[in-house]
Design a protein around this motif. Structure first.
Motif, PDB file in Angstrom:
ATOM      1  N   VAL A 164      70.404   9.011 -12.839  1.00  0.00           N
ATOM      2  CA  VAL A 164      70.017   8.094 -13.916  1.00  0.00           C
ATOM      3  C   VAL A 164      68.589   7.624 -13.676  1.00  0.00           C
ATOM      4  O   VAL A 164      68.237   7.210 -12.566  1.00  0.00           O
ATOM      5  N   ALA A 165      67.778   7.689 -14.734  1.00  0.00           N
ATOM      6  CA  ALA A 165      66.369   7.318 -14.633  1.00  0.00           C
ATOM      7  C   ALA A 165      66.008   6.250 -15.655  1.00  0.00           C
ATOM      8  O   ALA A 165      66.437   6.310 -16.806  1.00  0.00           O
ATOM      9  N   VAL A 166      65.201   5.290 -15.222  1.00  0.00           N
ATOM     10  CA  VAL A 166      64.623   4.292 -16.111  1.00  0.00           C
ATOM     11  C   VAL A 166      63.133   4.573 -16.234  1.00  0.00           C
ATOM     12  O   VAL A 166      62.449   4.788 -15.226  1.00  0.00           O
ATOM     13  N   LYS A 206      56.527   8.507 -22.549  1.00  0.00           N
ATOM     14  CA  LYS A 206      57.381   9.269 -23.462  1.00  0.00           C
ATOM     15  C   LYS A 206      57.570  10.690 -22.958  1.00  0.00           C
ATOM     16  O   LYS A 206      58.698  11.210 -22.930  1.00  0.00           O
ATOM     17  N   ALA A 207      56.473  11.316 -22.537  1.00  0.00           N
ATOM     18  CA  ALA A 207      56.564  12.683 -22.022  1.00  0.00           C
ATOM     19  C   ALA A 207      57.454  12.748 -20.793  1.00  0.00           C
ATOM     20  O   ALA A 207      58.225  13.701 -20.607  1.00  0.00           O
ATOM     21  N   ALA A 208      57.372  11.726 -19.934  1.00  0.00           N
ATOM     22  CA  ALA A 208      58.197  11.692 -18.729  1.00  0.00           C
ATOM     23  C   ALA A 208      59.672  11.525 -19.071  1.00  0.00           C
ATOM     24  O   ALA A 208      60.541  12.170 -18.463  1.00  0.00           O
ATOM     25  N   ALA A 209      59.969  10.658 -20.025  1.00  0.00           N
ATOM     26  CA  ALA A 209      61.361  10.437 -20.422  1.00  0.00           C
ATOM     27  C   ALA A 209      61.980  11.734 -20.944  1.00  0.00           C
ATOM     28  O   ALA A 209      63.115  12.089 -20.586  1.00  0.00           O
ATOM     29  N   ILE A 210      61.236  12.446 -21.762  1.00  0.00           N
ATOM     30  CA  ILE A 210      61.744  13.705 -22.315  1.00  0.00           C
ATOM     31  C   ILE A 210      61.899  14.748 -21.208  1.00  0.00           C
ATOM     32  O   ILE A 210      62.902  15.468 -21.152  1.00  0.00           O
ATOM     33  N   ALA A 211      60.934  14.821 -20.306  1.00  0.00           N
ATOM     34  CA  ALA A 211      61.000  15.801 -19.210  1.00  0.00           C
ATOM     35  C   ALA A 211      62.173  15.512 -18.277  1.00  0.00           C
ATOM     36  O   ALA A 211      62.847  16.437 -17.805  1.00  0.00           O
ATOM     37  N   LEU A 212      62.424  14.246 -17.989  1.00  0.00           N
ATOM     38  CA  LEU A 212      63.568  13.888 -17.142  1.00  0.00           C
ATOM     39  C   LEU A 212      64.881  14.289 -17.812  1.00  0.00           C
ATOM     40  O   LEU A 212      65.804  14.780 -17.153  1.00  0.00           O
ATOM     41  N   ALA A 213      64.953  14.088 -19.128  1.00  0.00           N
ATOM     42  CA  ALA A 213      66.158  14.501 -19.861  1.00  0.00           C
ATOM     43  C   ALA A 213      66.306  16.017 -19.843  1.00  0.00           C
ATOM     44  O   ALA A 213      67.417  16.536 -19.689  1.00  0.00           O
ATOM     45  N   ASN A 216      70.168  11.348 -17.005  1.00  0.00           N
ATOM     46  CA  ASN A 216      70.446  10.379 -18.060  1.00  0.00           C
ATOM     47  C   ASN A 216      69.284   9.389 -18.047  1.00  0.00           C
ATOM     48  O   ASN A 216      68.913   8.886 -16.976  1.00  0.00           O
ATOM     49  N   VAL A 217      68.723   9.105 -19.207  1.00  0.00           N
ATOM     50  CA  VAL A 217      67.452   8.379 -19.264  1.00  0.00           C
ATOM     51  C   VAL A 217      67.581   7.083 -20.061  1.00  0.00           C
ATOM     52  O   VAL A 217      68.123   7.075 -21.170  1.00  0.00           O
ATOM     53  N   VAL A 218      67.063   6.004 -19.473  1.00  0.00           N
ATOM     54  CA  VAL A 218      66.964   4.721 -20.166  1.00  0.00           C
ATOM     55  C   VAL A 218      65.481   4.488 -20.447  1.00  0.00           C
ATOM     56  O   VAL A 218      64.673   4.409 -19.517  1.00  0.00           O
ATOM     57  N   VAL A 219      65.146   4.401 -21.718  1.00  0.00           N
ATOM     58  CA  VAL A 219      63.761   4.224 -22.146  1.00  0.00           C
ATOM     59  C   VAL A 219      63.521   2.753 -22.447  1.00  0.00           C
ATOM     60  O   VAL A 219      64.270   2.144 -23.219  1.00  0.00           O
TER      61      VAL A 219
END
Length: 252
Positions: free
Chosen positions: A8-10, A20-27, A32-35
């Motif tokens: 899980v990543a925040v 935004k790019a990091a959130a998409i890349a982590l997904a 599982n991503v919390v933005v």
């Protein structure tokens, strides 16, 4: 490809640019991503893009300069997923270039509250959550200007130097408890923040390019690649480090 399956990543400041790019890349790497961010519409758009690629994510409206918001962010993360493994503390603001005597106390407070206090508050609440599942990896966004000086933006420069210090100090405090804390220090990157600085001034953009040994502006994905490495087991013996992604600018 790095995989974060089951983790899980925040991501703070996940509504645009590098966040935004990091959130998409982590997904894409199966986290599982919390933005988190202040702009609801932009945050929801990031979530839509993650869901479109089959990712699991949700958005939490968060002002990182307010402890109640940061605490709620981590509590909501734990309530939904039961763990926190990765945090990318990316939320930040820039400073308009002005002579020192014209800079205001309000500007100082705004920059320090978001860029420094926001990272400190994020660390304060992320670390106890990570300790519950044995550790984790944290990356703070600093800047190439966290390593050198710059004319006209001393408050911003001071804020990023402060994040460098926070990163090293907290890394030392939790090195034996399974939590690694590093920083990524971007140089000139093609983001909305740079667009606001340059606007339609093509001459200024060309000048910026001449200051970079590689002769070009970086992309958000190039910074994200460094973030993913720092969050992964490939960097398992790296903590307290600031990884500069700047096309060689600081090396000059």
């Amino acid at each position: 490809m790095t995989t974060f399956s089951g983790k899980v990543a925040v991501v703070t400041g996940g509504t645009s640019g590098i966040g935004k790019a990091a959130a998409i890349a982590l997904a894409q790497a199966e986290a599982n991503v919390v933005v988190a961010g202040r702009r609801q519409a932009e945050g929801e758009e990031t979530i839509r893009q993650i869901q479109a690629i089959g990712g699991d994510a949700f958005f939490v409206a968060t002002d990182v300069s307010k402890e109640a918001d940061v605490q709620a962010l981590i509590e909501k993360t734990m309530a939904r997923y039961g763990r926190l493994d990765i945090a990318f503390n990316n939320a930040g603001v820039d400073q308009e270039t002005t002579p020192l005597p014209e800079q205001t106390e309000a500007t100082y407070d705004r920059i320090m509250d978001i860029n420094v206090k926001g990272v400190w508050l994020s660390l304060k609440h992320e670390i106890p959550a990570m300790l519950k599942n044995g550790g984790g990896a944290i990356v703070n966004t600093t800047s190439g200007l966290g390593l050198v000086g710059a004319v006209g933006v001393p408050i911003y420069v001071a804020s990023k130097h402060a994040v460098e210090g926070l990163t090293k100090s907290v890394a030392l405090e939790y090195a034996k408890q399974g939590i690694r804390v590093n920083a990524v220090s971007p140089g000139l990157i093609q983001t909305e923040m740079l667009d606001r600085t340059v606007q339609t001034n093509t001459e200024l953009m060309e000048y910026f390019k001449t200051t970079l040994p590689m002769g070009r502006i970086g992309t958000p994905q190039e910074v994200v690649n460094a973030v993913l490495w720092l969050c992964s087991d490939a960097s398992s013996f790296v903590t307290g480090h600031s990884l500069t992604v700047d096309g060689g600018y600081i090396a000059q």
